[in-house]
Motif scaffolding. Sequence first.
Motif, mmCIF file in Angstrom:
data_model
loop_
_atom_site.group_PDB
_atom_site.id
_atom_site.type_symbol
_atom_site.label_atom_id
_atom_site.label_comp_id
_atom_site.label_asym_id
_atom_site.label_seq_id
_atom_site.Cartn_x
_atom_site.Cartn_y
_atom_site.Cartn_z
ATOM 1 N N LYS A 65 0.830 -1.201 0.000
ATOM 2 C CA LYS A 65 0.000 0.000 0.000
ATOM 3 C C LYS A 65 0.874 1.265 0.000
ATOM 4 O O LYS A 65 0.561 2.257 -0.659
ATOM 5 N N LEU A 66 1.992 1.216 0.763
ATOM 6 C CA LEU A 66 2.899 2.355 0.822
ATOM 7 C C LEU A 66 3.481 2.644 -0.555
ATOM 8 O O LEU A 66 3.513 3.793 -1.013
ATOM 9 N N ALA A 67 3.941 1.563 -1.242
ATOM 10 C CA ALA A 67 4.514 1.760 -2.581
ATOM 11 C C ALA A 67 3.465 2.303 -3.553
ATOM 12 O O ALA A 67 3.741 3.168 -4.386
ATOM 13 N N LYS A 68 2.229 1.777 -3.410
ATOM 14 C CA LYS A 68 1.151 2.222 -4.296
ATOM 15 C C LYS A 68 0.859 3.716 -4.085
ATOM 16 O O LYS A 68 0.710 4.486 -5.046
ATOM 17 N N GLU A 69 0.760 4.123 -2.804
ATOM 18 C CA GLU A 69 0.441 5.522 -2.510
ATOM 19 C C GLU A 69 1.568 6.456 -2.973
ATOM 20 O O GLU A 69 1.325 7.577 -3.418
ATOM 21 N N VAL A 70 2.845 6.003 -2.846
ATOM 22 C CA VAL A 70 3.982 6.819 -3.313
ATOM 23 C C VAL A 70 3.893 7.016 -4.830
ATOM 24 O O VAL A 70 4.116 8.111 -5.358
ATOM 25 N N LEU A 71 3.567 5.933 -5.558
ATOM 26 C CA LEU A 71 3.409 6.041 -7.007
ATOM 27 C C LEU A 71 2.308 7.029 -7.368
ATOM 28 O O LEU A 71 2.432 7.841 -8.291
ATOM 29 N N ILE A 72 1.181 6.927 -6.628
ATOM 30 C CA ILE A 72 0.065 7.835 -6.918
ATOM 31 C C ILE A 72 0.484 9.280 -6.660
ATOM 32 O O ILE A 72 0.218 10.185 -7.460
ATOM 33 N N LEU A 73 1.141 9.514 -5.526
ATOM 34 C CA LEU A 73 1.554 10.875 -5.176
ATOM 35 C C LEU A 73 2.550 11.432 -6.198
ATOM 36 O O LEU A 73 2.553 12.634 -6.468
ATOM 37 N N ASN A 74 3.371 10.581 -6.772
ATOM 38 C CA ASN A 74 4.375 11.032 -7.734
ATOM 39 C C ASN A 74 3.735 11.642 -8.977
ATOM 40 O O ASN A 74 4.346 12.451 -9.670
ATOM 41 N N PHE A 75 2.494 11.215 -9.256
ATOM 42 C CA PHE A 75 1.833 11.692 -10.469
ATOM 43 C C PHE A 75 0.699 12.676 -10.170
ATOM 44 O O PHE A 75 -0.028 13.074 -11.062
ATOM 45 N N VAL A 76 0.474 13.016 -8.891
ATOM 46 C CA VAL A 76 -0.600 13.946 -8.532
ATOM 47 C C VAL A 76 -0.079 15.382 -8.687
ATOM 48 O O VAL A 76 1.024 15.699 -8.194
ATOM 49 N N THR A 77 -0.886 16.206 -9.327
ATOM 50 C CA THR A 77 -0.484 17.609 -9.543
ATOM 51 C C THR A 77 -1.336 18.569 -8.725
ATOM 52 O O THR A 77 -0.907 19.677 -8.393
ATOM 53 N N ASP A 78 -2.545 18.168 -8.406
ATOM 54 C CA ASP A 78 -3.442 19.026 -7.642
ATOM 55 C C ASP A 78 -2.903 19.171 -6.213
ATOM 56 O O ASP A 78 -2.586 18.184 -5.553
ATOM 57 N N THR A 79 -2.808 20.408 -5.732
ATOM 58 C CA THR A 79 -2.180 20.687 -4.429
ATOM 59 C C THR A 79 -2.986 20.074 -3.286
ATOM 60 O O THR A 79 -2.430 19.468 -2.359
ATOM 61 N N THR A 80 -4.330 20.194 -3.348
ATOM 62 C CA THR A 80 -5.172 19.652 -2.267
ATOM 63 C C THR A 80 -5.027 18.134 -2.170
ATOM 64 O O THR A 80 -4.835 17.554 -1.097
ATOM 65 N N ALA A 137 13.920 6.352 1.923
ATOM 66 C CA ALA A 137 13.515 6.869 0.607
ATOM 67 C C ALA A 137 12.151 7.529 0.687
ATOM 68 O O ALA A 137 11.911 8.588 0.089
ATOM 69 N N THR A 138 11.202 6.903 1.428
ATOM 70 C CA THR A 138 9.858 7.475 1.555
ATOM 71 C C THR A 138 9.905 8.806 2.302
ATOM 72 O O THR A 138 9.235 9.777 1.934
ATOM 73 N N SER A 139 10.738 8.862 3.357
ATOM 74 C CA SER A 139 10.846 10.110 4.129
ATOM 75 C C SER A 139 11.425 11.236 3.270
ATOM 76 O O SER A 139 10.937 12.377 3.284
ATOM 77 N N GLN A 140 12.499 10.930 2.489
ATOM 78 C CA GLN A 140 13.076 11.945 1.608
ATOM 79 C C GLN A 140 12.071 12.384 0.544
ATOM 80 O O GLN A 140 11.966 13.566 0.203
ATOM 81 N N PHE A 141 11.341 11.397 -0.002
ATOM 82 C CA PHE A 141 10.332 11.689 -1.029
ATOM 83 C C PHE A 141 9.285 12.664 -0.489
ATOM 84 O O PHE A 141 8.939 13.668 -1.132
ATOM 85 N N LEU A 142 8.766 12.383 0.723
ATOM 86 C CA LEU A 142 7.755 13.256 1.318
ATOM 87 C C LEU A 142 8.340 14.626 1.657
ATOM 88 O O LEU A 142 7.677 15.667 1.513
ATOM 89 N N ASP A 143 9.602 14.641 2.101
ATOM 90 C CA ASP A 143 10.249 15.908 2.437
ATOM 91 C C ASP A 143 10.406 16.790 1.189
ATOM 92 O O ASP A 143 10.181 18.004 1.229
ATOM 93 N N ASN A 144 10.778 16.155 0.071
ATOM 94 C CA ASN A 144 10.903 16.903 -1.194
ATOM 95 C C ASN A 144 9.555 17.456 -1.640
ATOM 96 O O ASN A 144 9.463 18.576 -2.166
ATOM 97 N N ILE A 145 8.490 16.644 -1.444
ATOM 98 C CA ILE A 145 7.159 17.093 -1.839
ATOM 99 C C ILE A 145 6.737 18.297 -0.993
ATOM 100 O O ILE A 145 6.184 19.287 -1.497
ATOM 101 N N LYS A 146 6.974 18.217 0.329
ATOM 102 C CA LYS A 146 6.554 19.313 1.207
ATOM 103 C C LYS A 146 7.303 20.605 0.877
ATOM 104 O O LYS A 146 6.730 21.703 0.845
#
Length: 602
Positions: A65-80, A137-146
């Motif tokens: 589920k974590l990998a799936k959600e990371v993939l989804i977030l990688n392609f989401v453009t809407d800020t909300t 990797a997930t923590s860095q990914f989320l940090d970059n997004i924020k």
Amino acid sequence: MNNRAKESIDKITFKKLRRLYLFALLTIAIMVALSQILIQYNLKSQLSDSRIINISGKQRMLSQKLAKEVLILNFVTDTTKKNEEVIRINEILSLWKSTHYNLEKGNDILGFPKEKSTNITQLFASIKPHFDTIVNATSQFLDNIKRGKNLNKNQKLVQTILENEGDFLLKMNQIVSEYDKEALDKVTLQRKTEYVIFGFTLLVLLLEFLFIFKPTNHKVEKLISKLLLSEKKALELAYNTEIISEIKENSVKELKSLNYAMENTLLYCRVAPNGSLIHIGEKFSKLLQYNPFISDKTFSQVLTPIEKEQLIIDRIISEKHRSGWQGEINITNRNGESLWLDLSMVPVTIKKEESELLIVCFDITERKKAEQEVERLNTENVTDKINQQKIISSRIVENQENEQNRIAKEIHDGIGQMLTGLKFSLESINLDDKEKSAQKIEYLKKLSLDIIKGVRTATFNLMPPELSDHGIVSSIAKLTQELSKLTGKNILFYNKTNFDQRLDSLIEINIYRLTQEAINNAIKYADSTHIIVQLSHSNSILGITIDDNGKGFDVNAVEKKRNSESGMGLLFMKERIQYINGRVFINSIPGEGTRITFNIPI
């Protein structure tokens, strides 16, 4: 001195047997308690194992589920949506991390053991690099997004997560398999332990039988022999001694009281091994109408004057005078009446080379008569039931034949003649005469509608289409409407509780036929003008009530006339309602009307 020594030895023996008995009971109690402790401990351990296996399996799901959600977030453009995904991933990551640390390090609150086997410890050590890589990797990914920085590195981080997620799943599968194997080993060990405890308990019971119950039984037999010998000596002293001391007189009185109780409460006697009668109780002698002062008779001659029965009794004494015997015998007394006795023959040793048989009987004649009467009544009931079934079967066959003849007659006289007329009309159409052809075609249309109506009527009588299409409520409503039109009687249907469920097809057709039979009886026999059908239900019961204002009848009188048409109708109703585990209640008052109620479980 010898008697005192024997009494002292007997007391010591009984004390020893008592101690052994208490020891055996204590041993069994300890084994039962130990078995329960082991079982409860293993059950608690197994519950912990099942929880660990379940949580370990959820870890695999959470990693996916974590990998799936990371993939989804990688392609989401809407800020909300991106913020919502970040929160969701943080929750999943937090749960995944805490669960993994609890599994690896142990948690007393959750029941996760801190001590683990070597294999599981090694597996957790091998999975740790992949776990840490995914977490970092997930923590860095989320940090970059924020922060909105280094977004070009997120693709590499996603790739890193996916590469390690497969290895994590593989290792986690191995951990789950190892937990499952260890749980199976625990169950196997528990089973072996229970078998050992069970075997030891059986061994204790066997030893208790050999060294406690068997010696006790031997002691009781010897005690009975001593009592009988004491009775004989006391009677000899009472008849042959003129001067008896006060102490001996009291002993004789006690023996006489005991003898009186036996004489007047038990059917007993004493018999020599050769079958001759030594003594017979007063109650026994009265039952057999035998004079106890006559001593030249054998036991078999005292029991019965029938020679054939005497031979049977003599044979039992001859064959069983050493081992004893217990059973039921049938004899004929001197009045020619049949008596049943439950006879127990116990061999008693008087001296080393002298023995006799103690025979105790119970008069079971009344019980046997009752058993025979019950058997006779059961035979009558079975015969009556078979005769009823024969009558029911013949009536069913007769009704089937009548129904087939009626259907054949309807088809031949109604539908068949209309089809014949249709054929002749079609053949007589002259297409050259258009006016007459149009008239005949109109006639043929009307005739076709009549044929369709006839076919529908015939099929409705066989099996109403509403029953299979819409259920019992619609079919009963249609039935009342059609019968009201055909008979001209006021037949009404009310669904009081708005029942709309579908039941099993077999139950529905039986309910329909029962309702149809009750309405037809009200029309045919009751001379009623108004018939009301009401349907109601509860959580477990469906009830159908048919009321009419007809002439009524005597229910008891009709049920006794099983060969009459009305009596068989009620019997058919009861047989059909029993087939679907229901009940029928019939209340009728002559001159006022009838109410029939069907209750069917749903």
